[in-house]
Write a protein that holds these residues in place. Structure first.
Motif, PDB file in Angstrom:
ATOM      1  N   ALA A 111      46.824  48.026  50.932  1.00  0.00           N
ATOM      2  CA  ALA A 111      47.419  47.595  49.661  1.00  0.00           C
ATOM      3  C   ALA A 111      47.806  46.134  49.775  1.00  0.00           C
ATOM      4  CB  ALA A 111      48.637  48.434  49.335  1.00  0.00           C
ATOM      5  N   TRP A 166      51.524  49.248  45.064  1.00  0.00           N
ATOM      6  CA  TRP A 166      51.374  50.565  45.685  1.00  0.00           C
ATOM      7  C   TRP A 166      52.542  50.931  46.602  1.00  0.00           C
ATOM      8  CZ3 TRP A 166      47.809  54.580  45.282  1.00  0.00           C
ATOM      9  CH2 TRP A 166      46.810  54.356  44.330  1.00  0.00           C
ATOM     10  N   ARG A 198      54.001  54.253  46.152  1.00  0.00           N
ATOM     11  CA  ARG A 198      53.034  55.364  46.171  1.00  0.00           C
ATOM     12  C   ARG A 198      52.396  55.508  47.545  1.00  0.00           C
ATOM     13  NH1 ARG A 198      49.200  53.586  41.358  1.00  0.00           N
ATOM     14  NH2 ARG A 198      50.077  51.544  41.815  1.00  0.00           N
ATOM     15  N   TRP A 199      52.706  54.562  48.439  1.00  0.00           N
ATOM     16  CA  TRP A 199      51.989  54.537  49.706  1.00  0.00           C
ATOM     17  C   TRP A 199      52.258  55.788  50.523  1.00  0.00           C
ATOM     18  CZ3 TRP A 199      47.915  51.814  50.240  1.00  0.00           C
ATOM     19  CH2 TRP A 199      47.300  51.715  51.498  1.00  0.00           C
ATOM     20  N   ASP A 234      45.839  49.536  37.729  1.00  0.00           N
ATOM     21  CA  ASP A 234      45.402  49.410  39.125  1.00  0.00           C
ATOM     22  C   ASP A 234      44.023  48.762  39.248  1.00  0.00           C
ATOM     23  OD1 ASP A 234      47.593  50.391  40.457  1.00  0.00           O
ATOM     24  OD2 ASP A 234      46.918  52.476  40.350  1.00  0.00           O
ATOM     25  N   ALA A 257      46.401  56.915  41.387  1.00  0.00           N
ATOM     26  CA  ALA A 257      46.164  55.665  40.653  1.00  0.00           C
ATOM     27  C   ALA A 257      46.725  55.781  39.244  1.00  0.00           C
ATOM     28  CB  ALA A 257      44.671  55.356  40.602  1.00  0.00           C
ATOM     29  N   VAL A 316      44.288  47.422  45.773  1.00  0.00           N
ATOM     30  CA  VAL A 316      44.027  48.170  47.000  1.00  0.00           C
ATOM     31  C   VAL A 316      42.609  47.830  47.435  1.00  0.00           C
ATOM     32  CG1 VAL A 316      43.674  50.462  48.003  1.00  0.00           C
ATOM     33  CG2 VAL A 316      45.533  50.088  46.405  1.00  0.00           C
TER      34      VAL A 316
END
Lengths: 166, 249
Positions: free
Chosen positions: A144, A149, A152-153, A32, A28, A124
């Motif tokens: 998400a 994201w 970053r997923w 976020d 995170a 998220v």
């Protein structure tokens, strides 16, 4: 807003729930918004505790039901922990200006946030659920919404691989 | 209201503006703006505002008890910023026992363009693809609002502009953020002005003070201008978290 595929996890113990929360916290960043969903007793506050601990919050994190938002300064972004349980109107959610708290170098966790998902931008959703016949175990589904994201997923999938429920 | 002689023609006005990411403080009166401080980075309204007021007063050689009126931007804008400004302004108004004037952030953005012969459209970013906006037109002696403030998606603003099909000057941080989308939809000029400023706030408040259009601190309210309210649908909660299975009591 496009939606990334969900990630279904299974936490066998409270420690697992804390560890999944820590994995999410590890990826995170300021801005976020994380909505915590699930019935009473599924561990939304436990998840918040794991998340906060991973961000370096020393104070105990308790459910903010009576104060609406608790803020915890960390060495990095400020962690804001909100609870919508007692709210009745979307205007009350808007009044909390949680998106602005995220924008001002914060990370915002919102218990029962799914009921007002439309009030948030990219976020998220962490949905916690009971497992039949196993009181300690929880299903944890991460989804998400929006593109925040997207990059970053993959890292999140890796970081949570050991709890994968698929 | 014990405003007394301080609210005459020579009234000194403190202006507080925190409706966007900028913090802006000004002091002025019949001589115009005497001092102005603003910072648009940092976004620490609560930490910046009071030192900024002290700084402007000190540099302009004015003490708080010389102030005859406190003016404040009442929004629309960032909730968090507005609340800091309104709380500080009301506290000062009450403590100094002086009246107050609240002015819209959209008025403040339009004011610097009062000599433009186009329709002036201040646009403030309302987040999540939405903007606050209103429309103004030059009239003898100032600007007249020709479309009331509203909040809506950028597409709605573009549709409004298309419907009018007049020469338009868009201004404000929302116009900057959605510049491409606005220009693609309706060709118009985008002004450099990004944030409402306490300078125009003091100037506009002075004009209103001369007409004695002030109120008491208790009557100053924020203008959130948000979408129509709805009840939270808690029924969704009952079905949630069970993976589609039966609801657990």
């Amino acid at each position: 807003m496009r939606s990334t595929p969900s990630l279904s996890l299974r936490a066998s113990t409270v420690d697992d729930t804390l560890a999944v929360a820590a994995a999410l916290a590890g990826l995170a960043r300021a801005g976020d918004v994380v909505l915590l969903a699930g019935e009473m007793g599924t561990g939304k506050t436990t998840f918040a505790q794991g998340f906060g601990r991973a961000m370096g919050v020393d104070e105990p994190i308790t459910s903010p039901t009576f104060t609406l938002v608790h803020s915890y300064p960390t060495a990095g972004p400020t962690l804001h922990h909100a609870d919508l349980y007692r709210l009745e109107h979307m205007s009350e959610v808007a009044d909390l200006a949680l998106g602005e708290l995220a924008e001002f170098h914060g990370i915002v966790l919102v218990e029962w946030g799914d009921v007002a998902a439309g009030a948030f931008g990219d976020h998220v959703v962490v949905r916690l659920g009971h497992v039949d016949g196993d009181d300690a175990a929880r299903t944890v589904v991460l989804t998400a919404v929006g593109g925040a994201w997207a990059r970053r997923w993959g890292a999140l999938v890796e970081a949570t691989a050991e709890w994968c429920d698929q | 209201m014990c405003a007394g002689e301080r609210t005459g023609h020579n009234v000194l006005i403190l202006g507080i503006e925190t409706a966007t990411q900028q913090v802006s403080v000004a002091i002025g009166g019949h001589e115009g703006v005497l001092g102005l401080f603003e910072v648009a980075r940092g976004r620490r309204h609560a930490e910046t505002l009071i030192p900024a007021i002290e700084f402007v007063c000190r540099q302009a050689d004015i003490t708080l008890d010389e102030l005859g009126l406190v003016a404040v931007d009442v929004g629309p804008g960032l909730f968090t910023g507005m609340r800091v400004g309104l709380a500080a302004a009301k506290a000062l108004g009450q403590a100094l026992r002086v009246p107050m004037i609240g002015i819209s952030s959209l008025d403040l953005l339009a004011f610097p363009h009062r000599r433009s012969d186009r329709v002036v459209v201040p646009v403030i970013d309302a987040r999540k693809g939405e903007v606050f906006y209103a429309m103004y037109r030059q009239v003898p002696g100032g600007l007249q609002q020709v479309a009331a403030p509203r909040v809506g998606p950028v597409e709605e603003l573009v549709a409004d502009l298309l419907a009018r099909s007049q020469d338009v000057l868009c201004t404000g941080v929302g116009a900057h953020r959605y510049r491409e989308q606005i220009i693609d939809g309706f060709h118009c000029e985008i002004a450099d002005t990004a944030f409402p400023s306490a300078g125009p706030l003091v100037q506009l408040a002075h004009a209103r003070a001369l007409r004695e259009e002030w109120v008491s601190p208790a009557d100053i309210c924020p203008v959130y201008l948000r979408a129509p309210d709805a009840r939270i649908n808690w029924a969704t909660r009952a079905r949630a978290g069970t993976g589609g299975g039966a609801h657990r009591a």
